[in-house]
Design a protein around this motif. Structure first.
Motif, PDB file in Angstrom:
ATOM      1  N   LEU A   1     -27.337  25.864  33.562  1.00 35.29           N
ATOM      2  CA  LEU A   1     -26.353  26.700  34.254  1.00 35.29           C
ATOM      3  C   LEU A   1     -26.146  26.041  35.613  1.00 35.29           C
ATOM      4  O   LEU A   1     -27.097  25.487  36.182  1.00 35.29           O
ATOM      5  CB  LEU A   1     -26.897  28.121  34.449  1.00 35.29           C
ATOM      6  CG  LEU A   1     -27.046  28.984  33.188  1.00 35.29           C
ATOM      7  CD1 LEU A   1     -27.672  30.341  33.540  1.00 35.29           C
ATOM      8  CD2 LEU A   1     -25.703  29.197  32.496  1.00 35.29           C
TER       9      LEU A   1
ATOM     10  N   VAL B   1     -16.763  26.736  31.642  1.00 31.69           N
ATOM     11  CA  VAL B   1     -15.960  27.946  31.922  1.00 31.69           C
ATOM     12  C   VAL B   1     -15.074  27.708  33.146  1.00 31.69           C
ATOM     13  O   VAL B   1     -13.866  27.998  33.132  1.00 31.69           O
ATOM     14  CB  VAL B   1     -16.878  29.173  32.105  1.00 31.69           C
ATOM     15  CG1 VAL B   1     -16.071  30.392  32.536  1.00 31.69           C
ATOM     16  CG2 VAL B   1     -17.645  29.469  30.815  1.00 31.69           C
ATOM     17  N   LYS B   2     -15.660  27.123  34.173  1.00 29.49           N
ATOM     18  CA  LYS B   2     -14.877  26.878  35.403  1.00 29.49           C
ATOM     19  C   LYS B   2     -13.722  25.932  35.115  1.00 29.49           C
ATOM     20  O   LYS B   2     -12.602  26.132  35.604  1.00 29.49           O
ATOM     21  CB  LYS B   2     -15.780  26.277  36.481  1.00 29.49           C
ATOM     22  CG  LYS B   2     -16.812  27.266  37.007  1.00 29.49           C
ATOM     23  CD  LYS B   2     -17.765  26.600  37.967  1.00 29.49           C
ATOM     24  CE  LYS B   2     -18.913  27.521  38.308  1.00 29.49           C
ATOM     25  NZ  LYS B   2     -20.058  26.818  38.858  1.00 29.49           N
TER      26      LYS B   2
ATOM     27  N   LEU C   1     -19.972  33.736  38.203  1.00 34.63           N
ATOM     28  CA  LEU C   1     -20.203  33.500  36.771  1.00 34.63           C
ATOM     29  C   LEU C   1     -21.640  33.872  36.410  1.00 34.63           C
ATOM     30  O   LEU C   1     -22.577  33.517  37.133  1.00 34.63           O
ATOM     31  CB  LEU C   1     -19.948  32.013  36.466  1.00 34.63           C
ATOM     32  CG  LEU C   1     -19.984  31.574  35.010  1.00 34.63           C
ATOM     33  CD1 LEU C   1     -18.903  32.303  34.189  1.00 34.63           C
ATOM     34  CD2 LEU C   1     -19.784  30.058  34.898  1.00 34.63           C
TER      35      LEU C   1
ATOM     36  N   THR D   1     -24.392  29.607  39.229  1.00 35.44           N
ATOM     37  CA  THR D   1     -24.243  30.530  38.094  1.00 35.44           C
ATOM     38  C   THR D   1     -25.536  31.323  37.920  1.00 35.44           C
ATOM     39  O   THR D   1     -26.629  30.785  38.097  1.00 35.44           O
ATOM     40  CB  THR D   1     -23.940  29.747  36.792  1.00 35.44           C
ATOM     41  OG1 THR D   1     -22.732  29.015  36.979  1.00 35.44           O
ATOM     42  CG2 THR D   1     -23.782  30.673  35.596  1.00 35.44           C
TER      43      THR D   1
ATOM     44  N   TYR E   1     -20.241  34.806  28.647  1.00 34.70           N
ATOM     45  CA  TYR E   1     -20.320  34.879  30.102  1.00 34.70           C
ATOM     46  C   TYR E   1     -19.487  36.038  30.626  1.00 34.70           C
ATOM     47  O   TYR E   1     -18.440  36.368  30.051  1.00 34.70           O
ATOM     48  CB  TYR E   1     -19.759  33.599  30.743  1.00 34.70           C
ATOM     49  CG  TYR E   1     -20.576  32.367  30.448  1.00 34.70           C
ATOM     50  CD1 TYR E   1     -21.567  31.939  31.324  1.00 34.70           C
ATOM     51  CD2 TYR E   1     -20.360  31.637  29.284  1.00 34.70           C
ATOM     52  CE1 TYR E   1     -22.328  30.808  31.054  1.00 34.70           C
ATOM     53  CE2 TYR E   1     -21.115  30.511  29.003  1.00 34.70           C
ATOM     54  CZ  TYR E   1     -22.093  30.108  29.887  1.00 34.70           C
ATOM     55  OH  TYR E   1     -22.847  28.997  29.616  1.00 34.70           O
TER      56      TYR E   1
HETATM   57  N1  URA Z   1     -19.657  27.092  32.514  1.00 36.95           N
HETATM   58  C1  URA Z   1     -19.643  26.763  33.818  1.00 36.95           C
HETATM   59  O1  URA Z   1     -18.597  26.399  34.362  1.00 36.95           O
HETATM   60  N2  URA Z   1     -20.781  26.832  34.504  1.00 36.95           N
HETATM   61  C2  URA Z   1     -21.948  27.246  33.961  1.00 36.95           C
HETATM   62  O2  URA Z   1     -22.969  27.316  34.647  1.00 36.95           O
HETATM   63  C3  URA Z   1     -21.947  27.588  32.608  1.00 36.95           C
HETATM   64  C4  URA Z   1     -20.782  27.498  31.898  1.00 36.95           C
END
Ligand code: URA
Length: 243
Positions: A102, A197-198, A211, A106, A133
């Protein structure tokens, strides 16, 4: 099994550290000092003591950590506190590592273990282990963004993110935050690309403000676990992960 292997598995250190303990006459087998690492013991029935304390054989350890922001998902770091630094001296072992990563800022579910096979299994791209998430996003996440996530996205550097499920939990209007519109969402991804995710939000011109990982496979973050705290996984939870 060999005594030195048994002692290392009990968390007394690396093979060379264990050798030193044997040499210092710290180890007894059935109350007799043994200095030979090759000495054979039965891991389940032989009484082995270190400094007079009976050792319990346990090869693998599994912890669930609620990772706080500010610590890095590594075993060593010259600048930052690491997730294994959060283990108490009783639980710390040199072979424990975090399963996957992570980002430093996060929070949430992180598995710590010394079971290399499990770690490998859960992070293997072809296994597609789901990760869920929660995120707080700057701006309004629209149904169009939900559809873009569902189709898969081209992230920066042309890397493709596979289809992901995005759920909008709440929209905060300008008047509520005084900072502008913002959204609470949950997203489920099936891979674990760097900053995924970002970068997925960046691909739709949006920014992740916060997050937190809630779930990995079928294992949910324990809601009673405070930030920075950890606990041993229950037998059923280990089974869930190994499924
Ligand atoms: N996606 C992200 O951008 N950061 C993380 O820590 C986990 C998934």
């Amino acid at each position: 099994m060999r005594l030195d292997k048994f002692l290392a598995a009990c968390g007394l250190g690396s093979r060379s550290e264990v050798k030193l303990l044997l040499k210092k006459q710290k180890i007894t087998v059935r109350n007799e000092i043994i200095q030979d690492g090759k000495f054979q013991v039965d891991k389940n029935s032989t009484e082995v003591k270190y400094d007079g304390r009976v050792l319990q054989y346990q090869e693998f350890f599994y912890y669930m950590l609620n990772k706080p922001a500010g610590v890095v998902s590594a075993t060593k770091d010259n600048l930052n506190k690491t997730v294994v630094d959060l283990l108490s001296s009783k639980d710390f072992r040199a072979d424990i590592f975090p399963v996957g990563r992570l980002d430093k800022n996060t929070e949430g579910l992180l598995i710590l273990t010394n079971d290399g096979a499990l770690g490998h299994d859960l992070t293997q791209p072809k296994k597609h282990v789901e990760k869920e998430y929660f995120a707080h996003i700057d701006g309004r996440v629209t149904d169009e963004v939900v559809r873009a996530f569902a189709q898969g996205l081209k992230m920066k550097n042309s890397e493709i993110a596979r289809p992901a499920e995005l759920y909008i939990d709440k929209i905060y209007e300008n008047s509520e935050t005084q900072l502008g519109t913002a959204s609470d969402i949950r997203v489920i991804i099936h891979e674990g690309k760097f900053h995924q995710v970002k970068r997925m939000f960046e691909a739709v011109d949006m920014y992740v403000l916060y997050l937190k990982r809630l779930r990995m496979g079928d294992l949910q973050l324990d809601v009673n676990l405070e930030l920075g705290k950890y606990r041993a996984l229950k037998i059923e939870e280990i089974k869930i992960l190994k499924n």
